[in-house]
Scaffold this motif. Sequence first.
Motif, mmCIF file in Angstrom:
data_model
loop_
_atom_site.group_PDB
_atom_site.id
_atom_site.type_symbol
_atom_site.label_atom_id
_atom_site.label_comp_id
_atom_site.label_asym_id
_atom_site.label_seq_id
_atom_site.Cartn_x
_atom_site.Cartn_y
_atom_site.Cartn_z
ATOM 1 N N ASP A 154 58.235 38.905 2.938
ATOM 2 C CA ASP A 154 59.421 38.927 2.092
ATOM 3 C C ASP A 154 60.028 40.324 2.177
ATOM 4 O OD1 ASP A 154 61.363 38.881 0.174
ATOM 5 O OD2 ASP A 154 60.052 38.269 -1.474
ATOM 6 N N LEU A 155 61.065 40.464 2.963
ATOM 7 C CA LEU A 155 61.634 41.788 3.225
ATOM 8 C C LEU A 155 62.380 42.362 2.030
ATOM 9 C CD1 LEU A 155 62.885 41.232 6.878
ATOM 10 C CD2 LEU A 155 60.723 42.206 6.087
ATOM 11 N N GLY A 156 62.574 41.551 0.987
ATOM 12 C CA GLY A 156 63.198 42.058 -0.220
ATOM 13 C C GLY A 156 62.226 42.701 -1.188
ATOM 14 N N PHE A 157 60.933 42.654 -0.877
ATOM 15 C CA PHE A 157 59.918 43.236 -1.752
ATOM 16 C C PHE A 157 60.023 44.757 -1.741
ATOM 17 C CE2 PHE A 157 55.245 44.522 -1.914
ATOM 18 C CZ PHE A 157 55.223 44.612 -3.301
ATOM 19 N N SER A 158 60.128 45.356 -2.928
ATOM 20 C CA SER A 158 60.346 46.799 -3.027
ATOM 21 C C SER A 158 59.144 47.617 -2.559
ATOM 22 C CB SER A 158 60.664 47.182 -4.472
ATOM 23 O OG SER A 158 59.592 46.836 -5.340
ATOM 24 N N GLY A 159 57.969 46.982 -2.524
ATOM 25 C CA GLY A 159 56.782 47.702 -2.075
ATOM 26 C C GLY A 159 56.750 47.972 -0.589
#
Length: 260
Positions: free
Chosen positions: A67-72
């Motif tokens: 999930d490339l939207g994950f801030s981590g």
Amino acid sequence: MARHRGAWPKPIVAVFHNDVPQRGRAVNAWVNGVDVALCLTSAAHRSLVDDHGRDPERTFLVRWGPDLGFSGYTPTGHDFVACTGKDNRDVGTLLEALADVRCAAKVYAPAGTQSPSPEIEIVSPTPDRPHFEFSEVLGDLQAASLVAIPIARLDRLTGLTELNDALALGKPVVMTRTSGHLDNLDIEKAGFGVYVEPGNVEQWREVLSNLTAQPERLEAMGRAARNFAETEWNYAEYCAVLDRALQIAIGSPVLRPEGR
């Protein structure tokens, strides 16, 4: 099996990580009792369609990516070789190779594993901490210069989660070459990784020595990793297929595999 006997009328969508080598009417019944199958490997897809007679229109090969939207997924450095996997890892081969490579490393390993050199930090579970928090593991991946995925048993899907994290973080990958899993992905062809033959200490040593001595090459491989995730291997692509599978499952008559 309950579905096959008419005791479970609702649609079923299942994810298959590996192939199904067993044969027989009972196995075929439960494999075909699934309305839609999502296969994470080509081997699993071939097994279900060719060996167990599943309808290819209801059997999908999918790419389960990060999930490339994950801030981590924000890299913090290029400090050490990281090996963070906990299952089916050939840690012994990796540590033997790292013993002769002049680079820092952090290796997650079973309790009692000894470090072969001061540059290598061993991270092991303890009775007080049998499991690691994801944030801790992710922090090590964020700071890694490259991610090593040594695999023990070759016929199992192994290392996909760690590989996904590496792709999203833009980290190069060195990984054991296997025949049974991730056969719908070639890390060398994609430009972000290098394969090592199973159990080959000398090859691990050579690859790690060469890569850690070439920071510009590692940087280019890291860019290729992130680009591959953005263009071909990500959670949005997986969800698009999942959405189609769910639509087929809920919008079609209930499957009744007659003795198959």
